[in-house]
Scaffold this motif. Structure first.
Motif, PDB file in Angstrom:
ATOM      1  N   ALA A   1      18.116  24.724  49.530  1.00  8.41           N
ATOM      2  CA  ALA A   1      19.219  25.612  49.901  1.00  8.41           C
ATOM      3  C   ALA A   1      19.239  25.749  51.416  1.00  8.41           C
ATOM      4  N   SER A   2      20.433  25.816  51.983  1.00  2.20           N
ATOM      5  CA  SER A   2      20.553  26.075  53.424  1.00  2.20           C
ATOM      6  C   SER A   2      21.230  27.425  53.600  1.00  2.20           C
ATOM      7  N   SER A   3      20.901  28.092  54.703  1.00  6.93           N
ATOM      8  CA  SER A   3      21.432  29.439  54.905  1.00  6.93           C
ATOM      9  C   SER A   3      21.859  29.654  56.351  1.00  6.93           C
ATOM     10  N   THR A   4      22.551  30.756  56.571  1.00  9.23           N
ATOM     11  CA  THR A   4      22.941  31.169  57.923  1.00  9.23           C
ATOM     12  C   THR A   4      21.821  31.957  58.585  1.00  9.23           C
ATOM     13  N   ALA A   5      20.695  32.089  57.907  1.00 11.88           N
ATOM     14  CA  ALA A   5      19.604  32.957  58.372  1.00 11.88           C
ATOM     15  C   ALA A   5      18.371  32.143  58.747  1.00 11.88           C
ATOM     16  N   ALA A   6      17.336  32.883  59.097  1.00 17.56           N
ATOM     17  CA  ALA A   6      16.081  32.276  59.519  1.00 17.56           C
ATOM     18  C   ALA A   6      15.293  31.686  58.362  1.00 17.56           C
ATOM     19  N   ALA A   7      15.436  32.232  57.168  1.00 16.80           N
ATOM     20  CA  ALA A   7      14.587  31.799  56.057  1.00 16.80           C
ATOM     21  C   ALA A   7      15.339  31.856  54.733  1.00 16.80           C
ATOM     22  N   VAL A   8      14.791  31.141  53.757  1.00 16.02           N
ATOM     23  CA  VAL A   8      15.274  31.204  52.378  1.00 16.02           C
ATOM     24  C   VAL A   8      14.084  31.582  51.514  1.00 16.02           C
ATOM     25  N   ASN A   9      14.230  32.662  50.750  1.00 14.75           N
ATOM     26  CA  ASN A   9      13.211  33.068  49.777  1.00 14.75           C
ATOM     27  C   ASN A   9      13.645  32.596  48.399  1.00 14.75           C
ATOM     28  N   TRP A  10      12.677  32.137  47.603  1.00 14.33           N
ATOM     29  CA  TRP A  10      12.940  31.661  46.239  1.00 14.33           C
ATOM     30  C   TRP A  10      12.327  32.623  45.231  1.00 14.33           C
ATOM     31  N   TYR A  11      13.090  32.908  44.170  1.00 14.12           N
ATOM     32  CA  TYR A  11      12.680  33.850  43.125  1.00 14.12           C
ATOM     33  C   TYR A  11      12.860  33.207  41.757  1.00 14.12           C
ATOM     34  N   THR A  12      12.196  33.780  40.760  1.00 20.52           N
ATOM     35  CA  THR A  12      12.349  33.316  39.379  1.00 20.52           C
ATOM     36  C   THR A  12      13.367  34.141  38.608  1.00 20.52           C
ATOM     37  N   SER A  13      13.936  35.169  39.242  1.00 20.80           N
ATOM     38  CA  SER A  13      14.939  36.009  38.572  1.00 20.80           C
ATOM     39  C   SER A  13      16.058  36.354  39.560  1.00 20.80           C
ATOM     40  N   PRO A  14      17.249  36.682  39.043  1.00 19.93           N
ATOM     41  CA  PRO A  14      18.380  36.976  39.932  1.00 19.93           C
ATOM     42  C   PRO A  14      18.256  38.299  40.688  1.00 19.93           C
ATOM     43  N   THR A  15      17.405  39.202  40.216  1.00 22.99           N
ATOM     44  CA  THR A  15      17.170  40.472  40.915  1.00 22.99           C
ATOM     45  C   THR A  15      15.702  40.844  40.773  1.00 22.99           C
ATOM     46  N   GLY A  16      15.212  41.643  41.707  1.00 24.01           N
ATOM     47  CA  GLY A  16      13.844  42.149  41.633  1.00 24.01           C
ATOM     48  C   GLY A  16      12.801  41.061  41.819  1.00 24.01           C
ATOM     49  N   GLY A  17      11.559  41.463  41.724  1.00 27.46           N
ATOM     50  CA  GLY A  17      10.452  40.535  41.837  1.00 27.46           C
ATOM     51  C   GLY A  17      10.100  40.172  43.265  1.00 27.46           C
ATOM     52  N   SER A  18       9.079  39.365  43.399  1.00 27.78           N
ATOM     53  CA  SER A  18       8.600  38.896  44.697  1.00 27.78           C
ATOM     54  C   SER A  18       8.932  37.415  44.841  1.00 27.78           C
ATOM     55  N   PRO A  19       9.120  36.965  46.088  1.00 30.10           N
ATOM     56  CA  PRO A  19       9.407  35.541  46.265  1.00 30.10           C
ATOM     57  C   PRO A  19       8.224  34.676  45.834  1.00 30.10           C
ATOM     58  N   VAL A  20       8.538  33.520  45.232  1.00 31.53           N
ATOM     59  CA  VAL A  20       7.503  32.563  44.844  1.00 31.53           C
ATOM     60  C   VAL A  20       7.316  31.507  45.928  1.00 31.53           C
ATOM     61  N   TYR A  21       8.270  31.432  46.873  1.00 34.61           N
ATOM     62  CA  TYR A  21       8.184  30.470  47.965  1.00 34.61           C
ATOM     63  C   TYR A  21       9.171  30.880  49.050  1.00 34.61           C
ATOM     64  N   THR A  22       8.855  30.510  50.300  1.00 29.60           N
ATOM     65  CA  THR A  22       9.778  30.718  51.412  1.00 29.60           C
ATOM     66  C   THR A  22       9.955  29.395  52.138  1.00 29.60           C
ATOM     67  N   GLY A  23      11.206  28.967  52.264  1.00 37.14           N
ATOM     68  CA  GLY A  23      11.532  27.717  52.939  1.00 37.14           C
ATOM     69  C   GLY A  23      12.794  27.130  52.352  1.00 37.14           C
ATOM     70  N   SER A  24      13.440  26.235  53.084  1.00 38.20           N
ATOM     71  CA  SER A  24      14.701  25.633  52.625  1.00 38.20           C
ATOM     72  C   SER A  24      14.498  24.663  51.469  1.00 38.20           C
TER      73      SER A  24
END
Length: 189
Positions: free
Chosen positions: A118-141
């Motif tokens: 994924a690409s973003s307009t921001a500094a980072a992309v966080n990845w999650y296993t759910s559409p809301t809540g939880g903690s990121p499982v990875y950070t990066g494009s």
């Protein structure tokens, strides 16, 4: 008594997600206080409740930008009809909402890791296993998933340097194509 209004805290906000705040505190008189102020030139007021001497005001966050708060006057319990001129000012920023601009699903033949992006307009992309809540499982494009046996949807969220996040997470699919089982030659031509 001479009441004085002071800006005691300013917290920046994030467009569409986290509103900024400004806290105005009165001193030198008997509460409750009513603070008369303008936001970018538009007048309004807020009052403290009971014996409190401070009020926290939520900054509008439907659009990004800078909001100038000018505290013009105040009144208080023992002088409720006498406006006392004030000169306190504060600027509160509402940072723009970062967005996911594009995403790429990934594919693997049989169980294994899948690379998605994924690409973003921001500094980072966080990845999650759910559409809301939880903690990121990875950070990066680019995210290489752990070994998975079945197709799985992950969710990308843009995060700015100011800590602002996209209001919604973007679904990205890690697809597992099940391998076929060879059943030998047939005469079905």
């Amino acid at each position: 008594l001479n009441g004085v209004a002071t800006v005691t805290s300013v917290t920046p906000g994030c467009q569409n997600t986290i509103p900024g705040t400004i806290t105005i505190t009165g001193s030198g008189a008997i509460p409750p206080y009513t603070f008369y102020y303008s936001i970018n030139g538009v007048g309004t007021s807020s009052s403290t409740i009971g014996g409190s001497s401070a009020v926290t005001i939520t900054v509008p966050n439907s659009s990004s930008g800078t909001y100038l708060y000018d505290i013009n006057n105040l009144t208080y319990a023992n002088a409720s009809f006498c406006l006392q001129a004030q000169t306190a000012q504060a600027t509160v920023s509402v940072n723009p909402e970062p967005l996911i601009q594009s995403s790429v699903n990934g594919l693997n033949c049989g169980p294994g890791s899948v690379t998605i992006g994924a690409s973003s307009t921001a500094a980072a992309v966080n990845w999650y296993t759910s559409p809301t809540g939880g903690s990121p499982v990875y950070t990066g494009s680019i995210f290489t998933t752990p070994i998975i046996n079945n197709s799985t949807t992950y969710y990308a969220q843009a995060v700015s340097n100011q800590g602002c996040t996209s209001a919604t997470r973007t679904p990205v699919d890690a697809i597992i194509e099940q391998t076929g089982i060879w059943k030998g030659f047939t005469n079905n031509w």
